[in-house]
Design an enzyme around this catalytic site. Structure first.
Site, PDB file in Angstrom:
ATOM      1  N   ASP A  54     -15.942 -39.115  12.567  1.00 35.06           N
ATOM      2  CA  ASP A  54     -15.309 -37.836  12.199  1.00 35.06           C
ATOM      3  C   ASP A  54     -15.499 -37.593  10.691  1.00 35.06           C
ATOM      4  OD1 ASP A  54     -13.957 -35.476  12.678  1.00 35.06           O
ATOM      5  OD2 ASP A  54     -11.968 -36.387  12.745  1.00 35.06           O
ATOM      6  N   PHE A  75       3.218 -33.417   2.138  1.00 33.10           N
ATOM      7  CA  PHE A  75       2.258 -32.619   1.382  1.00 33.10           C
ATOM      8  C   PHE A  75       1.065 -32.181   2.213  1.00 33.10           C
ATOM      9  CE2 PHE A  75      -1.166 -35.653   0.775  1.00 33.10           C
ATOM     10  CZ  PHE A  75      -0.535 -36.878   0.939  1.00 33.10           C
ATOM     11  N   ALA A  76       0.926 -32.675   3.433  1.00 30.46           N
ATOM     12  CA  ALA A  76      -0.202 -32.242   4.271  1.00 30.46           C
ATOM     13  C   ALA A  76       0.153 -32.514   5.724  1.00 30.46           C
ATOM     14  CB  ALA A  76      -1.466 -33.004   3.887  1.00 30.46           C
ATOM     15  N   SER A  77      -0.630 -31.889   6.605  1.00 34.30           N
ATOM     16  CA  SER A  77      -0.432 -32.133   8.038  1.00 34.30           C
ATOM     17  C   SER A  77      -1.780 -32.324   8.702  1.00 34.30           C
ATOM     18  CB  SER A  77       0.215 -30.938   8.735  1.00 34.30           C
ATOM     19  OG  SER A  77       1.304 -30.480   8.020  1.00 34.30           O
ATOM     20  N   ILE A  97       1.940 -35.805   6.631  1.00 41.98           N
ATOM     21  CA  ILE A  97       1.637 -36.786   5.584  1.00 41.98           C
ATOM     22  C   ILE A  97       2.596 -36.581   4.416  1.00 41.98           C
ATOM     23  CG2 ILE A  97      -0.166 -37.737   4.084  1.00 41.98           C
ATOM     24  CD1 ILE A  97      -1.532 -36.152   6.952  1.00 41.98           C
ATOM     25  N   SER A 115      -0.019 -35.145  13.020  1.00 35.83           N
ATOM     26  CA  SER A 115       0.611 -35.990  12.004  1.00 35.83           C
ATOM     27  C   SER A 115       1.170 -35.164  10.862  1.00 35.83           C
ATOM     28  CB  SER A 115      -0.425 -36.969  11.447  1.00 35.83           C
ATOM     29  OG  SER A 115      -1.435 -36.249  10.771  1.00 35.83           O
TER      30      SER A 115
HETATM   31  N1  LIG Z   1      -3.956 -41.078   1.219  1.00 36.17           N
HETATM   32  C1  LIG Z   1      -3.989 -39.772   1.016  1.00 36.17           C
HETATM   33  N2  LIG Z   1      -3.943 -39.273  -0.221  1.00 36.17           N
HETATM   34  C2  LIG Z   1      -4.001 -37.926  -0.407  1.00 36.17           C
HETATM   35  N3  LIG Z   1      -4.111 -37.023   0.594  1.00 36.17           N
HETATM   36  C3  LIG Z   1      -4.141 -37.469   1.850  1.00 36.17           C
HETATM   37  C4  LIG Z   1      -4.077 -38.857   2.133  1.00 36.17           C
HETATM   38  N4  LIG Z   1      -4.142 -39.014   3.468  1.00 36.17           N
HETATM   39  C5  LIG Z   1      -4.237 -37.783   3.989  1.00 36.17           C
HETATM   40  N5  LIG Z   1      -4.238 -36.839   3.033  1.00 36.17           N
HETATM   41  C6  LIG Z   1      -4.303 -35.384   3.235  1.00 36.17           C
HETATM   42  O1  LIG Z   1      -3.835 -35.115   4.539  1.00 36.17           O
HETATM   43  C7  LIG Z   1      -4.852 -34.480   5.332  1.00 36.17           C
HETATM   44  C8  LIG Z   1      -4.764 -34.965   6.772  1.00 36.17           C
HETATM   45  O2  LIG Z   1      -4.859 -36.390   6.793  1.00 36.17           O
HETATM   46  P1  LIG Z   1      -5.583 -37.148   7.989  1.00 36.17           P
HETATM   47  O3  LIG Z   1      -6.952 -36.553   8.189  1.00 36.17           O
HETATM   48  O4  LIG Z   1      -5.521 -38.624   7.755  1.00 36.17           O
HETATM   49  O5  LIG Z   1      -4.612 -36.746   9.182  1.00 36.17           O
HETATM   50  P2  LIG Z   1      -4.975 -36.590  10.720  1.00 36.17           P
HETATM   51  O6  LIG Z   1      -3.706 -36.519  11.485  1.00 36.17           O
HETATM   52  O7  LIG Z   1      -5.926 -37.690  11.107  1.00 36.17           O
HETATM   53  O8  LIG Z   1      -5.691 -35.217  10.734  1.00 36.17           O
HETATM   54  P3  LIG Z   1      -6.677 -34.644  11.853  1.00 36.17           P
HETATM   55  O9  LIG Z   1      -6.612 -35.556  13.038  1.00 36.17           O
HETATM   56  O10 LIG Z   1      -6.152 -33.275  12.106  1.00 36.17           O
HETATM   57  O11 LIG Z   1      -8.050 -34.660  11.169  1.00 36.17           O
HETATM   58  C9  LIG Z   1      -6.167 -34.841   4.602  1.00 36.17           C
HETATM   59  O12 LIG Z   1      -7.174 -33.867   4.810  1.00 36.17           O
HETATM   60  C10 LIG Z   1      -5.715 -34.861   3.157  1.00 36.17           C
HETATM   61  O13 LIG Z   1      -5.696 -33.570   2.618  1.00 36.17           O
END
Ligand SMILES: Nc1ncnc2c1ncn2[C@@H]1O[C@H](COP(=O)(O)OP(=O)(O)OP(=O)(O)O)[C@@H](O)[C@H]1O
Length: 354
Positions: free
Chosen positions: A183, A63-65, A71, A69
């Site tokens: 961050d 549902f997200a990236s 997600i 990563s």
């Molecule tokens: N536990 C969760 N529940 C709902 N949405 C989530 C959750 N974890 C992450 N997301 C969604 O996924 C997106 C990216 O997650 P996250 O910031 O942890 O990834 P990342 O790989 O660290 O991203 P980046 O390094 O690009 O900031 C978040 O902005 C959010 O929209």
């Protein structure tokens, strides 16, 4: 067979929108095959404490990236979870080892955190080149997404204060544990039930005693304190700066420096002391707080203890008196934040007498 079991879809009464597309399924399988082939094998420092029981993990839709990563929604031990899969690129050794270090550090920090305004960690798994982090799933998505759907300057002040207070409480707890987030931004703030905000994404967080330089980190310039942009030594106060920007976002529902590239914003902030423009209708008390939080000099930025007590008093005062902000003017001297909340009590009794 094992793959199929591991990637069993989340049933949701068999509704088709919850199914993985073929492409997503293939991608998920390709990233996960390493995890699956290791089964529930426990290896490495700390893994006996946080290692996931793979037989209890079910992965659903992506549902997200993030930058490195993907997600997915899922179920772990019968709880609704988000599963962050991080994959190390084969062709870039430096990036691969940076991602591994980030993963190790994120898990080690998340493992020790328990607070209503910090995302709850369940487990993780590590089998290079794929790692996973399993946390509670927050259905409201990110605060950035929420703000994106609001008209500019439209979030009611009582909601601004509630959201800001949740974030400040999470950050107060984090700092009390000696951890810098580094961050903090609306994308890393997630909304749960009842608009409760939780701080997430500890990928570049660090223990204050062990925070090295930020060289090589791709933090997010629009929210980044000037000393961090300049890659200078920094303290917990970098989070207070970012909180000032988040508070500005809550008040405006806009993206900071949206007329600039991230690099231009970094230059403007660090070299010209630029900050996003405060809306003319912003209550003076809040513009005063924001100005303090994003001061160029980190020592002038308040601690989260102060910010929490200030926001709490504002929220209570606003609840008692919807006109509170139009009459309340913080003193412009620096003692204001120090004498708070006595100042508010004094102000209130003065205005009652008048
Ligand atoms: N536990 C969760 N529940 C709902 N949405 C989530 C959750 N974890 C992450 N997301 C969604 O996924 C997106 C990216 O997650 P996250 O910031 O942890 O990834 P990342 O790989 O660290 O991203 P980046 O390094 O690009 O900031 C978040 O902005 C959010 O929209």
């Amino acid at each position: 067979m094992k793959n199929f079991y591991w990637f069993k879809q989340i049933a949701n009464n068999g509704k088709s929108e919850n199914r993985l597309s073929l492409g997503e399924y293939k991608r998920a399988v390709s990233w996960s095959k390493y995890l699956v082939s290791s089964g529930a094998e426990i290896k490495g420092e700390g893994e006996e404490e946080w290692g996931a029981d793979m037989s209890q993990l079910f992965i659903g839709n992506k549902f997200a990236s993030g930058r490195h990563s993907r997600i997915y929604r899922g179920i772990y031990k019968q709880r609704d979870v988000a599963i962050k899969l991080i994959s190390q690129p084969e062709e870039d050794e430096n990036l691969a080892s940076m991602l591994e270090n980030q993963f190790i550090s994120e898990v080690a920090l998340l493992f020790r955190l328990r607070h209503p305004n910090i995302i709850t960690f369940f487990a993780a798994c590590k089998k290079a080149p794929v790692f996973c982090i399993i946390t509670e799933y927050l259905a409201g998505g990110s605060l950035r997404k929420y703000l994106h759907h609001q008209e500019p300057h439209s979030v009611p002040l009582n909601l601004v204060l509630k959201l800001a207070l949740d974030i400040a409480r999470g950050m107060q707890y984090l700092h009390s544990q000696g951890i810098l987030h580094r961050d903090l931004k609306s994308e890393n703030l997630l909304l749960g039930e009842d608009m409760c905000v939780k701080v997430a994404d500890f990928g570049i967080s660090c223990l204050e005693s062990q925070c090295g330089s930020t060289k090589g980190f791709t933090g997010t310039y629009r929210w980044m304190a000037p000393e961090m942009i300049k890659e200078k030594p920094h303290t917990k106060k970098v989070d207070v700066y970012s909180f000032g920007i988040v508070l500005w976002e809550l008040l405006t529902a806009l993206i900071p420096f949206d007329n600039m590239t991230p690099e231009q914003a970094a230059f403007a902030v660090s070299q010209k002391n630029a900050r996003p423009p405060l809306p003319p209708a912003c209550p003076m008390a809040l513009s005063h707080l924001i100005n303090k939080c994003w001061s160029r000099n980190p020592d002038k930025r308040p601690h989260f203890d102060k910010i929490v007590s200030l926001l709490k008093s504002y929220a209570e005062s606003l609840e008692r008196d919807p006109e509170f902000f139009s009459s309340f003017k913080p003193s412009s001297d620096h003692t204001f934040l120090l004498c708070f909340p006595k100042c508010i009590a004094r102000h209130r009794s003065a205005s009652i007498k008048a």
